[in-house]
Enzyme design. Structure first.
Site, short mmCIF file in Angstrom:
data_model
loop_
_atom_site.label_atom_id
_atom_site.label_comp_id
_atom_site.label_asym_id
_atom_site.label_seq_id
_atom_site.Cartn_x
_atom_site.Cartn_y
_atom_site.Cartn_z
N HIS A 37 0.81 -1.22 0.00
CA HIS A 37 0.00 0.00 0.00
C HIS A 37 0.85 1.27 0.00
O HIS A 37 0.31 2.37 -0.14
CB HIS A 37 -1.02 0.01 1.14
CG HIS A 37 -0.50 0.25 2.51
ND1 HIS A 37 -0.28 -0.74 3.43
CD2 HIS A 37 -0.18 1.41 3.15
CE1 HIS A 37 0.13 -0.23 4.57
NE2 HIS A 37 0.21 1.09 4.43
N SER A 84 4.31 1.99 8.38
CA SER A 84 3.92 1.04 7.34
C SER A 84 5.16 0.55 6.60
O SER A 84 5.96 1.36 6.14
CB SER A 84 2.97 1.70 6.35
OG SER A 84 1.71 1.92 6.91
N ASP A 144 0.31 -7.65 1.36
CA ASP A 144 0.64 -6.23 1.49
C ASP A 144 2.15 -6.04 1.63
O ASP A 144 2.65 -5.60 2.66
CB ASP A 144 -0.09 -5.62 2.68
CG ASP A 144 -0.01 -4.09 2.70
OD1 ASP A 144 0.53 -3.51 1.73
OD2 ASP A 144 -0.48 -3.49 3.68
#
Length: 336
Positions: A161, A289, A211
């Site tokens: 992402h 992230s 992801d």
């Protein structure tokens, strides 16, 4: 994990930053044709080109389940990145998630109990030198940051992402990687991304289990990032329940408090898992992230992605894809 527990899942989407100090040049336009992909783990690059799973699977990783780490030369090439603090942080709407059809919401961060994150005092030492602060830009001009980990001389592991929005199926147009940042200084320089790889299943579904992404970096002043800062090996894993892992990166909330870009992290045990995802109560926040799950040998055995809360938005745990055989095949092939 209790079956009757209602979970709310959200992505730690990177923080949008309206700044101008990004890399010159562009990764080009991302154009992905789903008809050209026939396997969930087909490898898709920054142009949307598809490398078939059957063409890379087990080709270059036969009979191995880990890659080597390298501590780097330690050669410093400091660059001040404090201008990145002149920002107005905004939340990015995350891609869709198709994990057990659970309701998705966005919350600022998942801190479970007292915040256990601590600042890394010396980011010139391995493995902290290989933890990278990544600045990103999208075609619409929006910008943000993620964390990544050098896993090769010119390869960085981060989240899917962070490079492709699975909701819009649009990719970033530029990214700059800064290894070992502390005190708003990138001690080993800055490196532009020239390509990246994600799975076709991430693009199509936004599933947390895929992801992950690998960035390909250009040299800076004739040197690769990993030659200076070092890089962490990756290790294939199956069952890692109760194993100790560390998650280090660049959390936006603490960076704002410091008014300086610093690296933070903490260690803890994996508290639950399934065949694809590991769960833990290690504290994280947006900006982290793409932080690696590091085992006690500082090998990468997964990548942090998301946080989970209950119906009342009470934090439960964090999680991300672990380096099972499918992820290992994908990431290993992207290194070579």
């Amino acid at each position: 994990m209790k079956k009757n527990m209602f979970l709310v899942v959200f992505l730690f989407a990177f923080l949008l930053v309206p700044i101008s100090a990004f890399a010159e040049g562009s990764l080009g336009e991302f154009n992905f044709d789903q008809k050209k992909s026939s396997h969930p783990l087909d490898k898709v690059n920054s142009k949307g080109e598809v490398i078939k799973y059957e063409d890379y699977s087990k080709k270059s990783i036969d009979l191995i389940n880990e890659t080597d780490s390298f501590k780097g030369s330690g050669e410093l090439n400091p660059i001040f990145v404090g201008d990145l603090l002149e920002i107005d942080f905004q939340e990015l709407i995350p891609p869709r998630i198709n994990d057990d059809n659970r309701k998705r919401e966005i919350t600022p961060f998942v801190i479970i109990g007292p915040d256990g994150r601590a600042m890394v005092n010396d980011t010139t030492m391995f493995p902290f030198s290989a933890i990278t602060y990544i600045t990103l830009e999208w075609a619409d001009g929006s910008r943000g940051t993620c964390t990544g980990t050098l896993i090769g001389r010119d390869r960085v592991l981060t989240n899917g992402h962070c490079v492709v929005n699975a909701q819009t199926q649009r990719g970033i147009v530029s990214a700059t990687v800064h290894p070992g940042v502390s005190e708003s200084t990138a001690w080993f320089g800055a490196y532009n991304a020239i390509d990246y790889f994600v799975t076709s299943n991430w693009i199509n579904t936004g599933s947390i289990s895929e992801d992950y992404a690998v960035l390909v970096l250009a040299q800076s002043n004739g040197r690769h990032a990993g030659d200076r800062a070092g890089f962490a090996g990756i290790r294939q894993v199956n069952n890692i329940l109760n194993q100790n892992i560390g998650i280090f990166g660049y959390p936006g909330d603490l960076i704002r408090e410091d008014e300086a870009i610093n690296q933070y992290g903490m260690r803890g045990n994996v508290t639950n898992e399934d065949s694809q995802i590991a769960y833990y109560t290690i504290d994280t926040s947006p900006g982290q992230s793409g932080s690696a799950m590091l085992n006690t040998n500082n090998q990468v055995i997964g990548v942090h992605s998301s946080g989970y809360t209950d119906r009342d938005n009470n934090p439960l745990f964090n999680g991300g894809p672990k380096m099972n055989n499918f992820m290992f095949e994908f990431v290993s092939s992207a290194i070579n």
